[in-house]
Design an enzyme around this catalytic site. Structure first.
Site, PDB file in Angstrom:
ATOM      1  N   CYS A 194       3.205  -4.815   6.973  1.00 30.46           N
ATOM      2  CA  CYS A 194       2.798  -4.590   5.588  1.00 30.46           C
ATOM      3  C   CYS A 194       3.917  -3.870   4.832  1.00 30.46           C
ATOM      4  O   CYS A 194       4.869  -3.372   5.417  1.00 30.46           O
ATOM      5  CB  CYS A 194       1.512  -3.777   5.539  1.00 30.46           C
ATOM      6  SG  CYS A 194       0.049  -4.740   5.993  1.00 30.46           S
ATOM      7  N   HIS A 205       0.825  -1.204   0.000  1.00 27.68           N
ATOM      8  CA  HIS A 205       0.000   0.000   0.000  1.00 27.68           C
ATOM      9  C   HIS A 205       0.860   1.254   0.000  1.00 27.68           C
ATOM     10  O   HIS A 205       2.089   1.215   0.167  1.00 27.68           O
ATOM     11  CB  HIS A 205      -0.968  -0.002   1.195  1.00 27.68           C
ATOM     12  CG  HIS A 205      -0.300   0.096   2.531  1.00 27.68           C
ATOM     13  ND1 HIS A 205       0.086   1.288   3.095  1.00 27.68           N
ATOM     14  CD2 HIS A 205       0.031  -0.850   3.435  1.00 27.68           C
ATOM     15  CE1 HIS A 205       0.627   1.082   4.280  1.00 27.68           C
ATOM     16  NE2 HIS A 205       0.607  -0.220   4.512  1.00 27.68           N
TER      17      HIS A 205
END
Length: 465
Positions: free
Chosen positions: A364, A345
């Site tokens: 992440c 992301h």
């Protein structure tokens, strides 16, 4: 290899020339791609036909002396692939070639895979078993699962290239060496590491061992990664968009901090692109850090920060950060469902990409130029046109674009590999994952290795930095 394909081939659009994805026009040419790899965390991929976890029964076929001699020659040279020839019993094979049988009374446990009742083995039994051990290590990797820390990929190669089919082809074609060599990973890095091993003096034992360990890491993955995929080497802090094993685009990354939030090794599939995502704040922050009450008590501050909170009758507070440049997920995320809650992301903290050491996140993977990547994926996945993707990205509204043509993404961990400039380099072992792999090479090879890790899956709660 002339194997009957037991799964349907997928097709994906590919880039015709390496130009900016936003400006790319020719996205129509179709190229074949093998099915994506099976993974622990993705039940859709796990349903690839043929995936089983039972230990295969011993494969015994009739070997001629000529084929057995070819096998012996291959074993004697397997050190070039970072494996130890002695582990495939060349002395026993040599004796069986000379005498027709070999007495294994002194090392009967070494041949226990055959369930042999006597103390003598025939040439065919010895050759079949040595061939099987070679296939297991060349196809699946020699490192036992317990030494592959935070490894959550199920390699589907044993199902697509069964040992029995390989042995049959080797003997029918009288091409033992050719069949075994065909198991080598197709990614160019494997050949680069193999050449580096050949060029490294045997006195440099530490370097040779590191090369061998990273050669084996390629064997943990599917032999062929596909025609078009994303791949990131966590210790390098780089993401690559790859077509036909050629790098089309690279992006700096920020990955998980060492410890419980270290980024695991995964093989997943990007199913969609979320533009202008929302972020549901985890309870460890809502309750543990008091964000919930702060949002409820300070509506002006909350509005400026993009937070909206709801409180249920039982007192449970849910906080969602709305889309916007200050959102913790930035302007996009790639939808790649997995039980680890790991995804790629954007981030509002762009300054982190300027650091050399970027193991800073909660697991992440933050991606540089994320909006360019998102638009690229939307186009390549036949989700929307370039113009529509740009318009959606500028709308400020949460929009999920489903990809008609999904793309594999490999989250890997190599401490020796080619960098984005094509130079072989070593990278910092930021998660201390080398030691168990290196140590496994000092132990006898483990037979009947499991294909499934029993390590704990730690879902990532907090994507913020």
């Amino acid at each position: 290899m002339n194997f009957s394909v037991k799964f349907s081939l997928l097709t994906v659009a590919t880039l015709s020339i390496p130009v900016s994805a936003v400006a790319q026009e020719d996205l129509t040419r179709q190229v074949p791609q093998t099915a994506p790899p099976a993974t622990v965390s993705n039940p859709v991929i796990q349903a690839v036909p043929g995936i089983t976890f039972e230990q295969p029964k011993p494969v015994i076929e009739e070997w001629s002396k000529k084929d057995a001699k070819a096998l012996l020659t291959f074993i004697e040279g397997v050190g070039a692939d970072g494996l130890d020839p002695a582990e495939y019993r060349p002395d026993d094979l040599r004796q069986a070639l000379a005498d027709g049988t070999v007495n294994v009374s002194q090392n009967v446990d070494d041949w226990s895979d055959l369930d042999a009742t006597g103390e003598e083995l025939s040439l065919s039994e010895v050759a079949s078993q040595s061939f099987t051990w070679l296939v297991e290590d060349l196809r699946d990797g020699r490192t036992p699962m317990e030494d592959r820390k935070q490894w959550f990929v199920i390699d589907s190669d044993p199902d697509f290239y069964p040992t029995s089919d390989l042995m049959t082809e080797a003997l029918q074609q009288h091409d033992v060496a050719g069949v075994l060599k065909s198991l080598n990973p197709t990614h160019p890095d494997y050949a680069v590491l193999k050449q580096a091993l050949a060029n490294t003096p045997k006195t440099e034992t530490k370097k040779r061992k590191l090369i061998r360990a990273n050669m084996d890491r390629w064997r943990w993955l599917p032999r062929d990664l596909g025609t078009q995929y994303l791949i990131t080497n966590v210790p390098e802090y780089q993401l690559r968009l790859t077509v036909n094993n050629k790098i089309i685009r690279t992006y700096k990354t920020v990955v998980g901090k060492p410890g419980r939030t270290a980024t695991p090794q995964l093989a997943e599939v990007v199913e969609g692109v979320v533009f202008n995502p929302t972020w549901t704040v985890p309870q460890s922050i809502v309750k543990g850090e008091g964000l919930g009450q702060k949002v409820l008590n300070n509506p002006t501050w909350a509005a400026n920060a993009g937070y909206k909170a709801t409180k249920s009758e039982n007192g449970f507070i849910n906080v969602v950060q709305q889309p916007g440049p200050g959102n913790s997920l930035g302007m996009m995320k790639l939808d790649m469902p997995n039980e680890h809650a790991i995804f790629l992301h954007d981030t509002p903290a762009k300054n982190y990409f300027n650091r050399d050491q970027r193991a800073l996140s909660h697991g992440c993977i933050r991606t540089e130029r994320a909006l360019e990547l998102a638009i690229t994926m939307a186009i390549l996945g036949d989700g929307v046109s370039k113009d529509d993707a740009v318009a959606i990205s500028k709308s400020g509204e949460y929009t999920k674009v489903a990809l008609k043509k999904t793309m594999p993404v490999y989250i890997t961990y190599f401490t020796m590999a080619t960098d984005i400039d094509g130079k072989l380099r070593t990278f910092d072992d930021i998660y201390d994952r080398d030691a168990p792999v290196l140590a496994s090479f000092d132990q006898p090879r483990e037979r009947n290795r499991t294909r499934v890790t029993d390590e704990e899956v730690v879902p990532i709660e907090d994507p913020g930095l």
